[in-house]
Design a protein around this motif. Sequence first.
Motif, PDB file in Angstrom:
ATOM      1  N   VAL A  82       0.841  -1.187   0.000  1.00 15.78           N
ATOM      2  CA  VAL A  82       0.000   0.000   0.000  1.00 15.78           C
ATOM      3  C   VAL A  82       0.880   1.243   0.000  1.00 15.78           C
ATOM      4  CG1 VAL A  82      -1.663   1.352   1.340  1.00 15.78           C
ATOM      5  CG2 VAL A  82      -1.932  -1.129   1.162  1.00 15.78           C
ATOM      6  N   LEU A  83       0.644   2.114  -0.956  1.00 22.52           N
ATOM      7  CA  LEU A  83       1.328   3.400  -1.035  1.00 22.52           C
ATOM      8  C   LEU A  83       0.253   4.485  -1.068  1.00 22.52           C
ATOM      9  CD1 LEU A  83       4.149   4.749  -1.274  1.00 22.52           C
ATOM     10  CD2 LEU A  83       3.843   4.711  -3.756  1.00 22.52           C
ATOM     11  N   ALA A  84       0.144   5.244   0.022  1.00 22.81           N
ATOM     12  CA  ALA A  84      -0.914   6.245   0.243  1.00 22.81           C
ATOM     13  C   ALA A  84      -2.227   5.546   0.597  1.00 22.81           C
ATOM     14  CB  ALA A  84      -1.034   7.205  -0.931  1.00 22.81           C
ATOM     15  N   VAL A 138      -0.122  14.775   7.649  1.00 23.97           N
ATOM     16  CA  VAL A 138       0.621  15.930   7.149  1.00 23.97           C
ATOM     17  C   VAL A 138       0.033  17.216   7.750  1.00 23.97           C
ATOM     18  CG1 VAL A 138       1.039  17.331   5.080  1.00 23.97           C
ATOM     19  CG2 VAL A 138       1.366  14.858   5.006  1.00 23.97           C
ATOM     20  N   PRO A 139       0.888  18.127   8.259  1.00 26.90           N
ATOM     21  CA  PRO A 139       0.372  19.393   8.799  1.00 26.90           C
ATOM     22  C   PRO A 139      -0.349  20.200   7.723  1.00 26.90           C
ATOM     23  CG  PRO A 139       2.675  19.057   9.408  1.00 26.90           C
ATOM     24  CD  PRO A 139       2.345  18.019   8.378  1.00 26.90           C
ATOM     25  N   ARG A 140      -1.488  20.774   8.080  1.00 25.98           N
ATOM     26  CA  ARG A 140      -2.284  21.563   7.130  1.00 25.98           C
ATOM     27  C   ARG A 140      -2.559  22.934   7.725  1.00 25.98           C
ATOM     28  NH1 ARG A 140      -4.656  17.634   3.355  1.00 25.98           N
ATOM     29  NH2 ARG A 140      -4.069  15.567   4.132  1.00 25.98           N
ATOM     30  N   TRP A 175       4.958  18.453   1.154  1.00 20.56           N
ATOM     31  CA  TRP A 175       5.281  17.274   1.958  1.00 20.56           C
ATOM     32  C   TRP A 175       5.305  15.987   1.138  1.00 20.56           C
ATOM     33  CZ3 TRP A 175       6.795  17.917   6.912  1.00 20.56           C
ATOM     34  CH2 TRP A 175       6.496  19.143   7.514  1.00 20.56           C
ATOM     35  N   ARG A 176       5.043  16.092  -0.151  1.00 21.30           N
ATOM     36  CA  ARG A 176       4.922  14.897  -0.982  1.00 21.30           C
ATOM     37  C   ARG A 176       6.285  14.280  -1.265  1.00 21.30           C
ATOM     38  NH1 ARG A 176       1.459  15.495  -6.394  1.00 21.30           N
ATOM     39  NH2 ARG A 176       3.248  16.786  -7.024  1.00 21.30           N
ATOM     40  N   GLY A 208       6.992  13.458   5.598  1.00 22.42           N
ATOM     41  CA  GLY A 208       5.756  13.793   4.912  1.00 22.42           C
ATOM     42  C   GLY A 208       4.994  12.536   4.543  1.00 22.42           C
ATOM     43  N   PHE A 209       4.592  12.456   3.288  1.00 26.62           N
ATOM     44  CA  PHE A 209       3.888  11.268   2.835  1.00 26.62           C
ATOM     45  C   PHE A 209       4.463  10.832   1.493  1.00 26.62           C
ATOM     46  CE2 PHE A 209       1.764  14.644   0.608  1.00 26.62           C
ATOM     47  CZ  PHE A 209       1.243  14.101  -0.553  1.00 26.62           C
TER      48      PHE A 209
END
Length: 273
Positions: free
Chosen positions: A106-108, A131-133, A165-166, A171-172
């Motif tokens: 699983v990725l994301a 992830v900070p928003r 953050w990608r 990040g993610f």
Amino acid sequence: MPRVMIAERPGAGRTEDRVVVLPNAVALLDGATTLLPTAHDGGWYAERLGEALRTRLADGTGTDLADVLAAAIEDVVTTHDLRPGESPSSTVALVRWDDEVVEGLVLADSPVVAFTDADVHVVADHRLAQVPRTVAYGPRLRAGGGFDDEHWATLVASARGVREWRNREGGFWVAEAVPAAAHQAVRASWPRADVRAVVMASDGVSCGVEDYGVFPDWSALLACAERHGPDAVLDRVRAAEESDPDGRRWPRSKRHDDQSLAVIRFDGAAPPR
């Protein structure tokens, strides 16, 4: 041979999800909604990555599953000259099996759920949610703002922050233009003899378990799919969203997301009646 059941439904317009079924594997991809300017959208990317995975999974028996995904991403990046941070992206869920083992990757945020006689094993990647928003749409939806132009503008502003953050540490990780992201995927494997079924879902379906409570757990979702067919699962999730048309109860990015569900049965037993 395992029996694979598929259900797919667009949220609005053309779906950006893709499901690829092979004799030894299933790939489910959820192309990210394009909020910032790119030459192509998430559905375009998911379609091309899905075809690259089809070739690699068919030819790559015994190859490490993360290596298969990395090579497929590299194929798409090279063929279409994609640039990190400026390209469309997609989640990836992979399940592959042979006579000895069933593997999940699983990725994301498209989970894989394996059902054995002993337990339910959820393979999920929650890094995007962490992830900070700096811009959040939830409070406005809860106050009754609805899915209007101001909501869309909020999503775009949020996407600009999230993009930073990608595919970076802290990040993610997602399939985009960085093949190495494949090796950051969440993975698991189980002895083939122990596995009864596997469920793969885009977040337009997993929300029925994780957010809406339409299904109290993944076992209930599987039972619905086996008794009534996988489209019945999509119907129940969509009905929940129809009951909350402005997103007050369940704040979300859009009224209806694309829905994709794959159910793989390994035990050969007939569905319960």
